[in-house]
Design an enzyme around this catalytic site. Structure first.
Site, PDB file in Angstrom:
ATOM      1  N   GLY A  14       0.820  -1.214   0.000  1.00 45.08           N
ATOM      2  CA  GLY A  14       0.000   0.000   0.000  1.00 45.08           C
ATOM      3  C   GLY A  14       0.848   1.255   0.000  1.00 45.08           C
ATOM      4  O   GLY A  14       0.618   2.172   0.788  1.00 45.08           O
ATOM      5  N   ARG A  17       0.090   5.619  -1.710  1.00 46.69           N
ATOM      6  CA  ARG A  17      -0.449   6.830  -1.061  1.00 46.69           C
ATOM      7  C   ARG A  17      -0.119   6.808   0.436  1.00 46.69           C
ATOM      8  O   ARG A  17       0.307   5.784   0.974  1.00 46.69           O
ATOM      9  CB  ARG A  17      -1.985   6.850  -1.157  1.00 46.69           C
ATOM     10  CG  ARG A  17      -2.503   6.922  -2.538  1.00 46.69           C
ATOM     11  CD  ARG A  17      -4.020   7.027  -2.549  1.00 46.69           C
ATOM     12  NE  ARG A  17      -4.673   5.728  -2.469  1.00 46.69           N
ATOM     13  CZ  ARG A  17      -5.508   5.374  -1.499  1.00 46.69           C
ATOM     14  NH1 ARG A  17      -5.774   6.212  -0.519  1.00 46.69           N
ATOM     15  NH2 ARG A  17      -6.087   4.189  -1.498  1.00 46.69           N
ATOM     16  N   ASP A  65      -3.197  -7.430  -4.980  1.00 46.43           N
ATOM     17  CA  ASP A  65      -4.229  -7.280  -3.958  1.00 46.43           C
ATOM     18  C   ASP A  65      -3.778  -8.140  -2.782  1.00 46.43           C
ATOM     19  O   ASP A  65      -3.724  -9.373  -2.898  1.00 46.43           O
ATOM     20  CB  ASP A  65      -5.567  -7.779  -4.530  1.00 46.43           C
ATOM     21  CG  ASP A  65      -6.694  -7.736  -3.511  1.00 46.43           C
ATOM     22  OD1 ASP A  65      -6.425  -7.528  -2.308  1.00 46.43           O
ATOM     23  OD2 ASP A  65      -7.856  -7.923  -3.923  1.00 46.43           O
ATOM     24  N   VAL A  66      -3.440  -7.500  -1.664  1.00 45.53           N
ATOM     25  CA  VAL A  66      -2.871  -8.269  -0.542  1.00 45.53           C
ATOM     26  C   VAL A  66      -3.855  -9.285   0.046  1.00 45.53           C
ATOM     27  O   VAL A  66      -3.451 -10.182   0.776  1.00 45.53           O
ATOM     28  CB  VAL A  66      -2.307  -7.362   0.587  1.00 45.53           C
ATOM     29  CG1 VAL A  66      -1.148  -6.525   0.104  1.00 45.53           C
ATOM     30  CG2 VAL A  66      -3.406  -6.513   1.217  1.00 45.53           C
ATOM     31  N   ASN A  92       1.601  -2.468   5.420  1.00 49.77           N
ATOM     32  CA  ASN A  92       0.917  -1.190   5.615  1.00 49.77           C
ATOM     33  C   ASN A  92      -0.464  -1.134   4.964  1.00 49.77           C
ATOM     34  O   ASN A  92      -1.342  -0.418   5.441  1.00 49.77           O
ATOM     35  CB  ASN A  92       1.811  -0.075   5.051  1.00 49.77           C
ATOM     36  CG  ASN A  92       1.061   1.227   4.895  1.00 49.77           C
ATOM     37  OD1 ASN A  92       0.847   1.957   5.858  1.00 49.77           O
ATOM     38  ND2 ASN A  92       0.629   1.521   3.665  1.00 49.77           N
ATOM     39  N   TYR A 159     -13.518  -1.857  12.214  1.00 53.33           N
ATOM     40  CA  TYR A 159     -12.118  -1.562  11.851  1.00 53.33           C
ATOM     41  C   TYR A 159     -11.198  -1.850  13.042  1.00 53.33           C
ATOM     42  O   TYR A 159     -10.133  -2.470  12.892  1.00 53.33           O
ATOM     43  CB  TYR A 159     -12.026  -0.093  11.435  1.00 53.33           C
ATOM     44  CG  TYR A 159     -10.629   0.444  11.222  1.00 53.33           C
ATOM     45  CD1 TYR A 159      -9.888   0.102  10.095  1.00 53.33           C
ATOM     46  CD2 TYR A 159     -10.053   1.327  12.146  1.00 53.33           C
ATOM     47  CE1 TYR A 159      -8.612   0.619   9.895  1.00 53.33           C
ATOM     48  CE2 TYR A 159      -8.781   1.842  11.957  1.00 53.33           C
ATOM     49  CZ  TYR A 159      -8.060   1.486  10.822  1.00 53.33           C
ATOM     50  OH  TYR A 159      -6.789   1.992  10.630  1.00 53.33           O
ATOM     51  N   LYS A 163      -7.759  -4.212  13.553  1.00 49.05           N
ATOM     52  CA  LYS A 163      -6.465  -3.664  13.974  1.00 49.05           C
ATOM     53  C   LYS A 163      -6.005  -4.279  15.304  1.00 49.05           C
ATOM     54  O   LYS A 163      -4.804  -4.372  15.572  1.00 49.05           O
ATOM     55  CB  LYS A 163      -6.543  -2.130  14.044  1.00 49.05           C
ATOM     56  CG  LYS A 163      -6.668  -1.501  12.656  1.00 49.05           C
ATOM     57  CD  LYS A 163      -5.421  -1.811  11.839  1.00 49.05           C
ATOM     58  CE  LYS A 163      -5.483  -1.405  10.403  1.00 49.05           C
ATOM     59  NZ  LYS A 163      -4.237  -1.634   9.661  1.00 49.05           N
TER      60      LYS A 163
HETATM   61  P1  NAP Z   1      -4.602   5.373   2.637  1.00 50.16           P
HETATM   62  O1  NAP Z   1      -4.054   6.730   2.430  1.00 50.16           O
HETATM   63  O2  NAP Z   1      -6.058   5.135   2.429  1.00 50.16           O
HETATM   64  O3  NAP Z   1      -3.757   4.348   1.721  1.00 50.16           O
HETATM   65  C1  NAP Z   1      -4.063   2.986   1.760  1.00 50.16           C
HETATM   66  C2  NAP Z   1      -3.058   2.222   0.943  1.00 50.16           C
HETATM   67  O4  NAP Z   1      -3.415   0.833   1.031  1.00 50.16           O
HETATM   68  C3  NAP Z   1      -3.088   2.609  -0.522  1.00 50.16           C
HETATM   69  O5  NAP Z   1      -1.770   2.657  -1.013  1.00 50.16           O
HETATM   70  C4  NAP Z   1      -3.855   1.469  -1.168  1.00 50.16           C
HETATM   71  O6  NAP Z   1      -3.413   1.165  -2.484  1.00 50.16           O
HETATM   72  C5  NAP Z   1      -3.487   0.313  -0.271  1.00 50.16           C
HETATM   73  N1  NAP Z   1      -4.446  -0.780  -0.362  1.00 50.16           N
HETATM   74  C6  NAP Z   1      -5.756  -0.787  -0.040  1.00 50.16           C
HETATM   75  N2  NAP Z   1      -6.293  -1.983  -0.311  1.00 50.16           N
HETATM   76  C7  NAP Z   1      -5.291  -2.754  -0.814  1.00 50.16           C
HETATM   77  C8  NAP Z   1      -5.216  -4.090  -1.270  1.00 50.16           C
HETATM   78  N3  NAP Z   1      -6.278  -4.888  -1.264  1.00 50.16           N
HETATM   79  N4  NAP Z   1      -4.024  -4.553  -1.702  1.00 50.16           N
HETATM   80  C9  NAP Z   1      -2.918  -3.754  -1.721  1.00 50.16           C
HETATM   81  N5  NAP Z   1      -2.941  -2.472  -1.313  1.00 50.16           N
HETATM   82  C10 NAP Z   1      -4.121  -1.985  -0.860  1.00 50.16           C
HETATM   83  O7  NAP Z   1      -4.292   4.829   4.110  1.00 50.16           O
HETATM   84  P2  NAP Z   1      -3.239   5.311   5.224  1.00 50.16           P
HETATM   85  O8  NAP Z   1      -3.920   6.301   6.068  1.00 50.16           O
HETATM   86  O9  NAP Z   1      -1.934   5.653   4.589  1.00 50.16           O
HETATM   87  O10 NAP Z   1      -3.123   3.969   6.079  1.00 50.16           O
HETATM   88  C11 NAP Z   1      -2.006   3.096   6.008  1.00 50.16           C
HETATM   89  C12 NAP Z   1      -2.109   2.098   7.160  1.00 50.16           C
HETATM   90  O11 NAP Z   1      -2.109   2.813   8.410  1.00 50.16           O
HETATM   91  C13 NAP Z   1      -3.397   1.282   7.158  1.00 50.16           C
HETATM   92  O12 NAP Z   1      -3.132  -0.043   7.559  1.00 50.16           O
HETATM   93  C14 NAP Z   1      -4.267   1.983   8.182  1.00 50.16           C
HETATM   94  O13 NAP Z   1      -5.243   1.120   8.742  1.00 50.16           O
HETATM   95  C15 NAP Z   1      -3.237   2.448   9.186  1.00 50.16           C
HETATM   96  N6  NAP Z   1      -3.667   3.602   9.985  1.00 50.16           N
HETATM   97  C16 NAP Z   1      -4.024   4.785   9.408  1.00 50.16           C
HETATM   98  C17 NAP Z   1      -4.457   5.848  10.216  1.00 50.16           C
HETATM   99  C18 NAP Z   1      -4.875   7.198   9.658  1.00 50.16           C
HETATM  100  O14 NAP Z   1      -5.451   7.997  10.403  1.00 50.16           O
HETATM  101  N7  NAP Z   1      -4.611   7.506   8.395  1.00 50.16           N
HETATM  102  C19 NAP Z   1      -4.499   5.671  11.604  1.00 50.16           C
HETATM  103  C20 NAP Z   1      -4.133   4.451  12.159  1.00 50.16           C
HETATM  104  C21 NAP Z   1      -3.718   3.418  11.340  1.00 50.16           C
HETATM  105  P3  NAP Z   1      -4.181   1.646  -3.831  1.00 50.16           P
HETATM  106  O15 NAP Z   1      -4.542   3.081  -3.649  1.00 50.16           O
HETATM  107  O16 NAP Z   1      -3.140   1.426  -4.875  1.00 50.16           O
HETATM  108  O17 NAP Z   1      -5.363   0.762  -4.016  1.00 50.16           O
END
Ligand code: NAP
Length: 262
Positions: A14, A17, A65-66, A92, A159, A163
């Site tokens: 992932g 982005r 797709d993971v 991630n 969610y 986690k």
């Molecule tokens: P994000 O901006 O929505 O980006 C999500 C990433 O995951 C994208 O690169 C997307 O790829 C990829 N992804 C989604 N489904 C996928 C799949 N089936 N196979 C492969 N890649 C996939 O999310 P983020 O905020 O950076 O979050 C990253 C991690 O941190 C996640 O695990 C999230 O739960 C965790 N997290 C985030 C927050 C927050 O507030 N942002 C807080 C706590 C934890 P594509 O766009 O190419 O599909």
């Protein structure tokens, strides 16, 4: 000056982005060769790779797709063949779909479980096999969330369940690799400014939710993805050589849940 990941090869899932992108870029700046995984964001992943190469680094973008194990295995084979090995995996990739007890749908629950939990298992299994074959160890860093520790944000119970599962998988994987020199750790970010908290919200709703999250944190603000990437870097580097089975909470000191311990 040599970087903290000089000579290492990292697979970041992932990474098109958000936190994954910031991590891939930071790892490359620290000397790692990076496999930038994406699912739907081919253009964005190619941009990440282009940026890394323009700064003299090495990277490739690989679609998978993971939540589909055959695709994960093919991605890991491709990355290992291209770079000769994989030293670091950052699990991630993740999604947040709404759902509390009374509102969660099977569809949202199943999709989040497939990506956030099974995806973590499939990637760890495929990469660990490569690490064990080489016998030189490695680092696996999983992404949980402070939601998995009990922060209460409306609409995130399903969610949070996925986690929380990542936290226990971290500890169990670390046990399973006893004596194999594979460190498995976890980062639990708080509210971070990426596409994730924007999705399904108007800009006004996003600002309201961000303000609420900020007001609950001791540092009184939300995180930027680069701040989470720095914690991931620590656990992926040799600075964490004696750290395994641990969860590093990076949430600005959220005070609205019972415990920071894991
Ligand atoms: P994000 O901006 O929505 O980006 C999500 C990433 O995951 C994208 O690169 C997307 O790829 C990829 N992804 C989604 N489904 C996928 C799949 N089936 N196979 C492969 N890649 C996939 O999310 P983020 O905020 O950076 O979050 C990253 C991690 O941190 C996640 O695990 C999230 O739960 C965790 N997290 C985030 C927050 C927050 O507030 N942002 C807080 C706590 C934890 P594509 O766009 O190419 O599909």
């Amino acid at each position: 000056m040599s970087g903290r990941l000089e000579g290492k090869v990292a697979l970041v899932t992932g990474a098109s982005r958000g936190i994954g992108k910031a991590t891939a870029e930071l790892f490359a700046r620290e000397g790692a060769k990076v496999c930038v995984n994406y699912f739907s964001g081919e253009k964005e992943a190619n941009e990440v790779v282009k940026g890394i190469r323009s700064r003299g680094g090495e990277a490739i973008a690989v679609k998978a797709d993971v939540s589909k194990e055959p695709q994960v295995i093919a991605m890991v084979e491709q990355a290992a063949k291209h770079f000769g090995k994989i030293d670091i995996l950052v699990n991630n990739a993740g999604i947040l779909l709404p759902g509390d007890l009374l509102s969660m749908t099977d569809e949202n629950l199943d999709l989040m479980f497939a990506i956030n939990v099974k995806g973590t298992i499939y990637c760890a299994r495929a990469v660990a096999k490569k690490m064990l074959e080489r016998g030189t160890g490695g680092k696996i860093v999983n992404l949980s969330s402070n939601a998995g520790l009990g922060t209460s944000f409306k609409g995130t119970t399903a969610y949070a369940l996925t986690k929380a599962a990542v936290l226990i998988l971290t500890k169990r994987f670390a046990y399973e690799f006893k004596g194999q020199n594979i460190n498995v750790n976890c980062v639990a970010p708080g509210y971070t400014e990426t596409d994730m908290p924007h999705r399904g919200r108007t800009q006004e709703q996003f600002l309201q939710a961000s303000g609420e999250a900020a007001s609950r944190a001791m540092l009184n603000r939300i995180a930027q993805p680069e701040e989470i990437a720095k914690a991931i870097l620590f656990l992926a580097s040799d600075d964490a050589s004696f750290t395994t089975g641990q969860n590093l909470v990076v949430d600005g000191g959220r005070a609205d849940y019972l415990t920071h311990s894991f």
